[in-house]
Write a protein that holds these residues in place. Structure first.
Motif, PDB file in Angstrom:
ATOM      1  N   PHE A 225       0.807  -1.214   0.000  1.00 57.89           N
ATOM      2  CA  PHE A 225       0.000   0.000   0.000  1.00 57.89           C
ATOM      3  C   PHE A 225       0.844   1.269   0.000  1.00 57.89           C
ATOM      4  CE2 PHE A 225      -3.305  -2.954   1.431  1.00 57.89           C
ATOM      5  CZ  PHE A 225      -4.373  -2.527   0.662  1.00 57.89           C
ATOM      6  N   GLU A 226       1.996   1.248   0.625  1.00 57.49           N
ATOM      7  CA  GLU A 226       2.846   2.434   0.624  1.00 57.49           C
ATOM      8  C   GLU A 226       3.340   2.735  -0.785  1.00 57.49           C
ATOM      9  OE1 GLU A 226       3.880   4.776   3.430  1.00 57.49           O
ATOM     10  OE2 GLU A 226       1.857   3.945   3.448  1.00 57.49           O
ATOM     11  N   PHE A 227       3.707   1.689  -1.530  1.00 53.94           N
ATOM     12  CA  PHE A 227       4.085   1.881  -2.929  1.00 53.94           C
ATOM     13  C   PHE A 227       2.935   2.498  -3.718  1.00 53.94           C
ATOM     14  CE2 PHE A 227       3.544   0.027  -7.187  1.00 53.94           C
ATOM     15  CZ  PHE A 227       4.594   0.651  -7.847  1.00 53.94           C
ATOM     16  N   MET A 228       1.731   1.981  -3.506  1.00 53.99           N
ATOM     17  CA  MET A 228       0.577   2.486  -4.254  1.00 53.99           C
ATOM     18  C   MET A 228       0.323   3.954  -3.950  1.00 53.99           C
ATOM     19  SD  MET A 228      -2.135  -0.701  -4.296  1.00 53.99           S
ATOM     20  CE  MET A 228      -1.825  -1.479  -2.706  1.00 53.99           C
ATOM     21  N   ARG A 229       0.394   4.328  -2.673  1.00 53.26           N
ATOM     22  CA  ARG A 229       0.157   5.732  -2.313  1.00 53.26           C
ATOM     23  C   ARG A 229       1.248   6.632  -2.891  1.00 53.26           C
ATOM     24  NH1 ARG A 229       0.789   9.406   2.142  1.00 53.26           N
ATOM     25  NH2 ARG A 229       2.036   7.953   3.347  1.00 53.26           N
ATOM     26  N   ASN A 230       2.481   6.167  -2.865  1.00 51.90           N
ATOM     27  CA  ASN A 230       3.573   6.991  -3.394  1.00 51.90           C
ATOM     28  C   ASN A 230       3.478   7.169  -4.900  1.00 51.90           C
ATOM     29  OD1 ASN A 230       4.915   7.598  -0.980  1.00 51.90           O
ATOM     30  ND2 ASN A 230       5.981   5.631  -0.968  1.00 51.90           N
ATOM     31  N   LEU A 231       2.938   6.160  -5.599  1.00 52.62           N
ATOM     32  CA  LEU A 231       2.808   6.293  -7.054  1.00 52.62           C
ATOM     33  C   LEU A 231       1.821   7.389  -7.421  1.00 52.62           C
ATOM     34  CD1 LEU A 231       3.758   5.196  -9.781  1.00 52.62           C
ATOM     35  CD2 LEU A 231       1.853   3.586  -9.704  1.00 52.62           C
ATOM     36  N   THR A 232       0.818   7.625  -6.574  1.00 53.68           N
ATOM     37  CA  THR A 232      -0.158   8.672  -6.898  1.00 53.68           C
ATOM     38  C   THR A 232       0.477  10.057  -6.905  1.00 53.68           C
ATOM     39  OG1 THR A 232      -0.857   9.035  -4.584  1.00 53.68           O
ATOM     40  CG2 THR A 232      -2.002   7.310  -5.842  1.00 53.68           C
ATOM     41  N   ARG A 233       1.641  10.198  -6.332  1.00 51.49           N
ATOM     42  CA  ARG A 233       2.344  11.494  -6.344  1.00 51.49           C
ATOM     43  C   ARG A 233       2.986  11.772  -7.698  1.00 51.49           C
ATOM     44  NH1 ARG A 233       6.456  10.448  -1.650  1.00 51.49           N
ATOM     45  NH2 ARG A 233       7.219  12.502  -2.287  1.00 51.49           N
ATOM     46  N   SER A 234       3.203  10.703  -8.481  1.00 52.85           N
ATOM     47  CA  SER A 234       3.979  10.844  -9.712  1.00 52.85           C
ATOM     48  C   SER A 234       3.131  10.939 -10.966  1.00 52.85           C
ATOM     49  CB  SER A 234       4.933   9.645  -9.850  1.00 52.85           C
ATOM     50  OG  SER A 234       5.785   9.554  -8.714  1.00 52.85           O
ATOM     51  N   GLU A 235       1.864  10.496 -10.877  1.00 57.21           N
ATOM     52  CA  GLU A 235       0.996  10.598 -12.048  1.00 57.21           C
ATOM     53  C   GLU A 235      -0.452  10.667 -11.594  1.00 57.21           C
ATOM     54  OE1 GLU A 235       0.139   6.961 -14.392  1.00 57.21           O
ATOM     55  OE2 GLU A 235       1.919   6.120 -13.370  1.00 57.21           O
ATOM     56  N   GLU A 236      -1.333  11.004 -12.522  1.00 52.78           N
ATOM     57  CA  GLU A 236      -2.754  11.148 -12.199  1.00 52.78           C
ATOM     58  C   GLU A 236      -3.384   9.768 -12.141  1.00 52.78           C
ATOM     59  OE1 GLU A 236      -5.995  13.121 -14.774  1.00 52.78           O
ATOM     60  OE2 GLU A 236      -5.207  14.771 -13.542  1.00 52.78           O
ATOM     61  N   ILE A 237      -3.176   9.090 -11.020  1.00 57.04           N
ATOM     62  CA  ILE A 237      -3.653   7.733 -10.824  1.00 57.04           C
ATOM     63  C   ILE A 237      -4.262   7.628  -9.431  1.00 57.04           C
ATOM     64  CG2 ILE A 237      -1.486   6.817  -9.873  1.00 57.04           C
ATOM     65  CD1 ILE A 237      -1.936   4.326 -11.686  1.00 57.04           C
ATOM     66  N   ILE A 238      -5.222   6.753  -9.254  1.00 58.31           N
ATOM     67  CA  ILE A 238      -5.935   6.637  -7.977  1.00 58.31           C
ATOM     68  C   ILE A 238      -5.638   5.283  -7.339  1.00 58.31           C
ATOM     69  CG2 ILE A 238      -8.212   6.492  -6.875  1.00 58.31           C
ATOM     70  CD1 ILE A 238      -9.252   8.409  -8.990  1.00 58.31           C
ATOM     71  N   ALA A 239      -5.325   5.311  -6.046  1.00 59.95           N
ATOM     72  CA  ALA A 239      -5.132   4.102  -5.253  1.00 59.95           C
ATOM     73  C   ALA A 239      -6.268   4.003  -4.231  1.00 59.95           C
ATOM     74  CB  ALA A 239      -3.774   4.128  -4.548  1.00 59.95           C
ATOM     75  N   PHE A 240      -6.292   2.918  -3.480  1.00 60.20           N
ATOM     76  CA  PHE A 240      -7.344   2.709  -2.488  1.00 60.20           C
ATOM     77  C   PHE A 240      -6.739   2.193  -1.187  1.00 60.20           C
ATOM     78  CE2 PHE A 240      -9.180   2.162  -6.688  1.00 60.20           C
ATOM     79  CZ  PHE A 240     -10.294   2.992  -6.633  1.00 60.20           C
ATOM     80  N   GLN A 241      -7.325   2.638  -0.054  1.00 64.53           N
ATOM     81  CA  GLN A 241      -6.837   2.213   1.263  1.00 64.53           C
ATOM     82  C   GLN A 241      -7.943   2.436   2.285  1.00 64.53           C
ATOM     83  OE1 GLN A 241      -5.396   0.416   3.286  1.00 64.53           O
ATOM     84  NE2 GLN A 241      -3.238   1.058   3.329  1.00 64.53           N
ATOM     85  N   ILE A 242      -7.816   1.778   3.445  1.00 63.10           N
ATOM     86  CA  ILE A 242      -8.760   2.003   4.544  1.00 63.10           C
ATOM     87  C   ILE A 242      -8.158   3.033   5.502  1.00 63.10           C
ATOM     88  CG2 ILE A 242      -9.931  -0.201   4.370  1.00 63.10           C
ATOM     89  CD1 ILE A 242      -8.116  -1.300   6.549  1.00 63.10           C
ATOM     90  N   PRO A 243      -8.985   3.734   6.284  1.00 60.39           N
ATOM     91  CA  PRO A 243      -8.491   4.850   7.108  1.00 60.39           C
ATOM     92  C   PRO A 243      -7.370   4.490   8.078  1.00 60.39           C
ATOM     93  CG  PRO A 243     -10.877   4.932   6.963  1.00 60.39           C
ATOM     94  CD  PRO A 243     -10.459   3.654   6.319  1.00 60.39           C
ATOM     95  N   VAL A 244      -7.426   3.293   8.688  1.00 61.62           N
ATOM     96  CA  VAL A 244      -6.401   2.938   9.669  1.00 61.62           C
ATOM     97  C   VAL A 244      -5.012   2.847   9.029  1.00 61.62           C
ATOM     98  CG1 VAL A 244      -6.539   0.414   9.442  1.00 61.62           C
ATOM     99  CG2 VAL A 244      -6.008   1.431  11.669  1.00 61.62           C
ATOM    100  N   GLY A 245      -4.965   2.683   7.714  1.00 62.15           N
ATOM    101  CA  GLY A 245      -3.684   2.599   7.014  1.00 62.15           C
ATOM    102  C   GLY A 245      -3.201   3.914   6.457  1.00 62.15           C
ATOM    103  N   LEU A 246      -3.886   5.008   6.815  1.00 61.52           N
ATOM    104  CA  LEU A 246      -3.530   6.318   6.289  1.00 61.52           C
ATOM    105  C   LEU A 246      -3.049   7.229   7.415  1.00 61.52           C
ATOM    106  CD1 LEU A 246      -6.609   6.758   3.942  1.00 61.52           C
ATOM    107  CD2 LEU A 246      -4.252   6.282   3.221  1.00 61.52           C
ATOM    108  N   PRO A 247      -2.156   8.171   7.115  1.00 56.91           N
ATOM    109  CA  PRO A 247      -1.711   9.104   8.152  1.00 56.91           C
ATOM    110  C   PRO A 247      -2.845  10.020   8.579  1.00 56.91           C
ATOM    111  CG  PRO A 247      -0.876   9.777   6.005  1.00 56.91           C
ATOM    112  CD  PRO A 247      -1.517   8.431   5.819  1.00 56.91           C
ATOM    113  N   SER A 248      -2.799  10.449   9.822  1.00 55.25           N
ATOM    114  CA  SER A 248      -3.822  11.369  10.327  1.00 55.25           C
ATOM    115  C   SER A 248      -3.390  12.807  10.083  1.00 55.25           C
ATOM    116  CB  SER A 248      -4.042  11.144  11.824  1.00 55.25           C
ATOM    117  OG  SER A 248      -2.829  11.287  12.535  1.00 55.25           O
ATOM    118  N   GLY A 249      -4.364  13.714  10.087  1.00 54.92           N
ATOM    119  CA  GLY A 249      -4.055  15.130   9.907  1.00 54.92           C
ATOM    120  C   GLY A 249      -3.662  15.450   8.475  1.00 54.92           C
ATOM    121  N   ASP A 250      -3.010  16.610   8.288  1.00 56.75           N
ATOM    122  CA  ASP A 250      -2.570  17.035   6.967  1.00 56.75           C
ATOM    123  C   ASP A 250      -1.360  16.219   6.527  1.00 56.75           C
ATOM    124  OD1 ASP A 250      -4.516  19.000   6.938  1.00 56.75           O
ATOM    125  OD2 ASP A 250      -3.195  20.511   7.826  1.00 56.75           O
ATOM    126  N   TRP A 251      -1.368  15.816   5.276  1.00 53.81           N
ATOM    127  CA  TRP A 251      -0.265  15.021   4.748  1.00 53.81           C
ATOM    128  C   TRP A 251       0.760  15.944   4.113  1.00 53.81           C
ATOM    129  CZ3 TRP A 251      -3.196  10.577   1.782  1.00 53.81           C
ATOM    130  CH2 TRP A 251      -4.090   9.968   2.666  1.00 53.81           C
TER     131      TRP A 251
END
Length: 300
Positions: A225-251
């Motif tokens: 999942f970390e790879f998937m989230r990081n890839l969204t920074r490099s191109e207009e692509i969408i990944a998926f995750q559940i809230p417990v696996g995401l950082p809290s607050g502003d990223w």
């Protein structure tokens, strides 16, 4: 205590399938470990391992012994924790089997918070899929499991279950990032990076796609999942995750998440539990109470 140590040595060999590899993890020589096992086998009157060119495997007698040994080791650990509590200390060891989503943020935060109050407690955190997490409880290699959409729950005593709606993860500049909630069909209009098919989040999305007869533009698949989230920074692509696996607050990494409309996608659940019928050691029970409280406050 020497008997307990021998049981731990035998358990280590059983888990690794190799006397040499087990010796490396135990910080003793393979010769000394082999002698210890041979002496125990002679005393017991039965061979515990079948020696092969590629390593060793448990014999029928060995399987019986290891099953008993793991129970005895767990009981001794609980006794040590209880004796430590009598002295006003909180010692012990907590072994956790969990889904990948719990590893980047949730458990680092929670373990650090618990150890700030109980610095003598040690932890072992293992990434396991749903079925393997339950197996880890059964073979006593894990005290607790925290998993998303577990496979069967047959040996699982549920302490808490909380909802986890799937989120779409994207770059902060993505067109859908301006919305507070996104529709699944909107996500399907963009290239997607999808979890591997053995991951529960993927199953929920695939089921929703079949119900709507929608076509997905799956460009990349991954089990990380970390790879998937990081890839969204490099191109207009969408990944998926559940809230417990995401950082809290502003990223700070330029990515955001938006919940998917619950009309489009079933809500999954994460389950915290332990082996049915097993009494949790003091440290494990204390950590479990902390996890229950945090999950309930955040997601119930």
């Amino acid at each position: 205590m020497r008997f307990q140590t021998t049981l731990k040595y035998i358990d280590a060999v059983a888990r690794t399938g190799s006397i040499r590899r087990a010796a490396d993890t135990l910080s003793i020589t393979s010769t000394a470990l082999n002698r210890r096992i041979l002496a125990f086998e002679e005393e017991l009157g039965a061979e515990l391992f079948e020696r092969m060119s590629t390593g060793v495997r448990l014999s029928a007698a060995g399987e019986l012994l290891v099953q008993s040994a793991r129970g005895q080791i767990g009981e001794m650990d609980r006794l040590k924790a209880q004796l430590a509590d009598l002295k006003g200390e909180r010692r012990g060891h907590v072994s956790i089997a969990c889904s990948q989503a719990m590893l980047p943020y949730f458990f680092p935060e929670q373990i650090a918070a618990y150890r700030a109050q109980h610095p003598l407690v040690t932890f072992n955190v293992m990434q396991r899929d749903r079925a393997a997490a339950e197996e880890a409880l059964v073979d006593h290699s894990a005290d607790l499991a925290l998993v998303f959409e577990p496979a069967q729950l047959s040996d699982f005593d549920v302490l808490l279950a909380v909802d986890q709606p799937v989120h779409a993860v994207m770059a902060a500049g993505h067109p859908l990032a301006r919305q507070e909630v996104v529709r699944l069909r909107e996500c399907f209009g963009y290239p997607l990076i999808m979890p591997a098919r053995n991951i529960s989040v993927r199953g929920l999305i695939d089921a929703a796609a079949r119900r709507s007869s929608a076509r997905m533009k799956v460009m990349v698949e991954s089990d990380n999942f970390e790879f998937m989230r990081n890839l969204t920074r490099s191109e207009e692509i969408i990944a998926f995750q559940i809230p417990v696996g995401l950082p809290s607050g502003d990223w700070e990494d330029g990515t955001v998440s938006r919940p998917i409309d619950r009309r489009d996608l079933a809500v999954g659940r994460i389950y915290l539990g332990h082996l049915k019928g097993r009494v949790m050691p003091v440290a494990v029970a204390g950590f479990a109470r902390q996890i229950q409280q945090v999950l309930a406050e955040r997601y119930e």
